[in-house]
Design an enzyme around this catalytic site. Sequence first.
Site, mmCIF file in Angstrom:
data_model
loop_
_atom_site.group_PDB
_atom_site.id
_atom_site.type_symbol
_atom_site.label_atom_id
_atom_site.label_comp_id
_atom_site.label_asym_id
_atom_site.label_seq_id
_atom_site.Cartn_x
_atom_site.Cartn_y
_atom_site.Cartn_z
ATOM 1 N N LEU A 69 0.823 -1.207 0.000
ATOM 2 C CA LEU A 69 0.000 0.000 0.000
ATOM 3 C C LEU A 69 0.857 1.256 0.000
ATOM 4 O O LEU A 69 0.506 2.263 -0.625
ATOM 5 C CB LEU A 69 -0.934 -0.018 1.213
ATOM 6 C CG LEU A 69 -1.953 -1.164 1.219
ATOM 7 C CD1 LEU A 69 -2.726 -1.188 2.529
ATOM 8 C CD2 LEU A 69 -2.908 -1.041 0.036
ATOM 9 N N GLU A 99 -8.737 -0.280 5.063
ATOM 10 C CA GLU A 99 -8.155 0.987 4.626
ATOM 11 C C GLU A 99 -6.902 0.743 3.797
ATOM 12 O O GLU A 99 -6.109 -0.151 4.096
ATOM 13 C CB GLU A 99 -7.806 1.863 5.830
ATOM 14 C CG GLU A 99 -9.006 2.334 6.644
ATOM 15 C CD GLU A 99 -9.860 3.351 5.905
ATOM 16 O OE1 GLU A 99 -9.390 3.901 4.877
ATOM 17 O OE2 GLU A 99 -10.994 3.596 6.345
ATOM 18 N N CYS A 100 -6.721 1.573 2.763
ATOM 19 C CA CYS A 100 -5.565 1.427 1.889
ATOM 20 C C CYS A 100 -4.392 2.300 2.325
ATOM 21 O O CYS A 100 -3.324 2.245 1.720
ATOM 22 C CB CYS A 100 -5.947 1.764 0.455
ATOM 23 S SG CYS A 100 -6.350 3.504 0.193
ATOM 24 N N GLY A 101 -4.590 3.129 3.334
ATOM 25 C CA GLY A 101 -3.510 3.982 3.826
ATOM 26 C C GLY A 101 -3.626 5.433 3.414
ATOM 27 O O GLY A 101 -3.067 6.316 4.055
ATOM 28 N N ILE A 102 -4.358 5.708 2.340
ATOM 29 C CA ILE A 102 -4.478 7.070 1.844
ATOM 30 C C ILE A 102 -5.218 7.969 2.832
ATOM 31 O O ILE A 102 -4.894 9.151 2.974
ATOM 32 C CB ILE A 102 -5.191 7.073 0.476
ATOM 33 C CG1 ILE A 102 -4.215 6.603 -0.610
ATOM 34 C CG2 ILE A 102 -5.751 8.449 0.128
ATOM 35 C CD1 ILE A 102 -4.828 6.505 -1.989
#
Length: 257
Positions: free
Chosen positions: A138, A244-247
Amino acid sequence: MRNGIIAMTGAAADLDCGGDPAQLTRLREDLESLEPAQRLQWARDQFGSGFAMTTSFGIQSSVLLHMLSGLPDFESVPVIWVDTGYLPQETYRYAKTLCDRLGLQPDVVQSSVSPARMEALHGRLWETGSDSDLDQYLQLRKVEPLESALDRLAVRCWASGVRSRQTSHRSTMTVLDPIRGRLSLRPLLHWTNRDIFYYMQDHDLPQHPLFDQGYSTVGDWHSSAPDGVDGEGRSTRFGGQRQECGIHVPGVMGDGI
C-alpha cells in the site's frame, strides 16, 4: 454569506494543520451547514491552486466528480487518480467514460516502482497474509504516489469521497481533518448509499460496470470482491485483512497503522 457559501477567508487560508484546535473546530461547524458542492466551492475559494481532489473511479466516484464539474472554472482543480497498475479493466474503461462525460482530465499518478519490478524484488505482497507485506504494498502503490503528487502540486487541502459508514475508521472522521501535514475535506462524509443512488439517478450518471456484478466497492483487481456471505462493502477488501488502503489514515504505513 455569498450564495449560501460562508465567507471564511483568512480563517482557513492561514490554518496550520498543527495549529489552533479551536479554529479547526469552528471551521468544521461552519462546513457542516453547507451542502457538499458548497463545501467544494468553499475549499476552492479558500485554497485556490492549493486545493485538489482525489478519485479512485470506483463504484461511487461519479457523484463528487459531477459536483466538481458544476463549479465555475472547475478545470483548474487538479483531480488526482492514483493508478496502482492493478486496477480492473472495467475501472479503466469507466474512468474514460466519466472523463468524457464530465470534461475531466485527471492527473494520473503511479508508483516509481513498476508492478513487474515490485513482484520481482518483493513478490506478490498482497497475497502473503503478512501485515508488513501489505503495508509495503500500500505504501509503494498508493500512499507514496499520492504524497508525491500532493507535494508537486503544492496542495494544502484535498477533497475525497469517503463516507463515515464505509469503515470503523471513517466513522471517526470529521468533514475537515488534518492528515499528513495537509487538510482533508470530506464533502460526502454523512451521505448514505441511498443518497448516492438517488443523486446518480437524478443526474443520469453512468454506473461502474462491476456494480451489476455485485460489487459495492472496487479497488485493485486482486483485492476486490463482490458482496457475499463472507462480507460486504470494504470488508471484502484484501480478503478481509484490511479495510483501509492507507491514503485516508494519519501518518505513513508502518507507523502503527
